[in-house]
Design a protein around this motif. Structure first.
Motif, PDB file in Angstrom:
ATOM      1  N   ASP A  95       6.019  15.185  11.642  1.00 43.18           N
ATOM      2  CA  ASP A  95       7.542  14.793  11.650  1.00 43.18           C
ATOM      3  C   ASP A  95       7.628  13.949  12.976  1.00 43.18           C
ATOM      4  O   ASP A  95       8.863  13.817  13.325  1.00 43.18           O
ATOM      5  N   GLY A  96       6.750  13.529  13.705  1.00 43.49           N
ATOM      6  CA  GLY A  96       6.845  12.861  14.795  1.00 43.49           C
ATOM      7  C   GLY A  96       7.041  13.614  16.065  1.00 43.49           C
ATOM      8  O   GLY A  96       7.474  13.102  17.198  1.00 43.49           O
TER       9      GLY A  96
ATOM     10  N   GLN B 116      -1.590  11.026  11.276  1.00 43.43           N
ATOM     11  CA  GLN B 116      -1.183  12.177  12.274  1.00 43.43           C
ATOM     12  C   GLN B 116      -2.410  11.528  13.318  1.00 43.43           C
ATOM     13  O   GLN B 116      -2.028  11.962  14.483  1.00 43.43           O
TER      14      GLN B 116
ATOM     15  N   SER C  24      -0.688   9.149  15.381  1.00 47.56           N
ATOM     16  CA  SER C  24       0.330   9.575  16.398  1.00 47.56           C
ATOM     17  C   SER C  24      -0.195  10.248  17.727  1.00 47.56           C
ATOM     18  O   SER C  24       0.271  10.280  18.655  1.00 47.56           O
TER      19      SER C  24
END
Length: 187
Positions: free
Chosen positions: A49-50, A136, A139
Motif C-alpha cells: 500500500d506504499g 514490492q 518499492s
C-alpha cells in the motif's frame, strides 16, 4: 523468519493469550499462530500500500513501538479483526490480545535487527518475507534510494543509491546485499 516470528509470538503470547480467560484453552495455540502470521501479512500489506517509509522508520528505530505507531496500529487492527472473525472473540478480547502482542513482537524484531551480536535474525530475511516478488521489491529499492545516502550506501557518490551501489557494496566485501540492508536498517 517465520520460525522466529512464531517463537516470539509464543514468548509474548503467554500473558496476552494463555492467561486470558476470554480465550478458550483449546484455541491458545491457534490464536498465537494467527498473531504470528498476521504480522508478516500485515507488513506485506503495508509495503504494497506504499507504506515503505513507515517500515523503514520502524526498523531505523525512529518511532516508538506502542499504540501510537502507525505500523503497530495497522497490524493491531488487522489482528483484532481476524481474531474476531476466526475465533469469535469479542472486540475487547481481540484488541487486548493484539495490543499485548504486536508492540512486543515488533519491538523484539527491531531489537534483534539492530543487535550486531544477534545472528539469529537478519534484516534481509524480513525484507525478503515482506517483499516477496514483483512490485514490492521496487518499492523497497525506492526506500533504499531515498534513505540510503543518509547511511553511506551511495558507493559511487553519484547522489543516488541504486543497483550499481549494491554491486559495488558486494564487490567490496561489505557483507553483500545483506550487509547493504543491514546498513540501511541500522544493524
Amino acid at each position: 523468519m517465520f520460525e522466529q516470528l512464531t517463537q516470539l509470538a509464543q514468548q509474548f503470547g503467554n500473558e496476552a493469550v494463555v492467561k486470558n480467560d476470554a480465550i478458550p484453552n483449546d484455541q491458545n495455540e491457534a490464536v498465537i499462530n494467527e498473531a504470528s502470521s498476521s504480522i508478516i501479512s500485515g507488513l506485506q500489506k503495508i509495503a504494497s500500500d506504499g507504506g515503505i517509509d513507515q517500515l523503514a522508520g520502524l526498523f531505523q528505530g525512529n518511532t516508538n513501538l506502542d499504540s501510537s505507531n502507525p505500523v503497530v496500529q495497522k497490524l493491531s487492527e488487522q489482528l483484532t479483526g481476524t481474531l474476531g472473525e476466526k475465533f469469535n472473540l469479542s472486540s475487547d478480547a481481540a484488541s487486548g490480545v493484539a495490543g499485548g502482542m504486536i508492540p512486543q513482537i515488533l519491538g523484539s524484531l527491531v531489537g534483534k535487527a539492530k543487535d550486531a551480536n544477534d545472528s539469529s535474525f537478519q534484516i534481509s530475511d524480513l525484507i525478503n518475507a515482506i517483499s516477496g516478488e514483483g512490485a514490492q521489491n521496487s518499492s523497497i529499492m525506492d526506500a533504499i534510494s531515498k534513505y540510503g545516502g543518509q547511511f553511506g550506501l551511495d558507493q559511487n557518490s553519484d547522489g543516488k543509491v541504486d543497483i550499481s551501489d549494491a554491486m559495488s557494496a558486494v564487490t567490496k566485501n561489505s557483507g553483500g546485499i545483506g550487509g547493504l540492508f543491514s546498513k540501511l536498517f541500522g544493524k
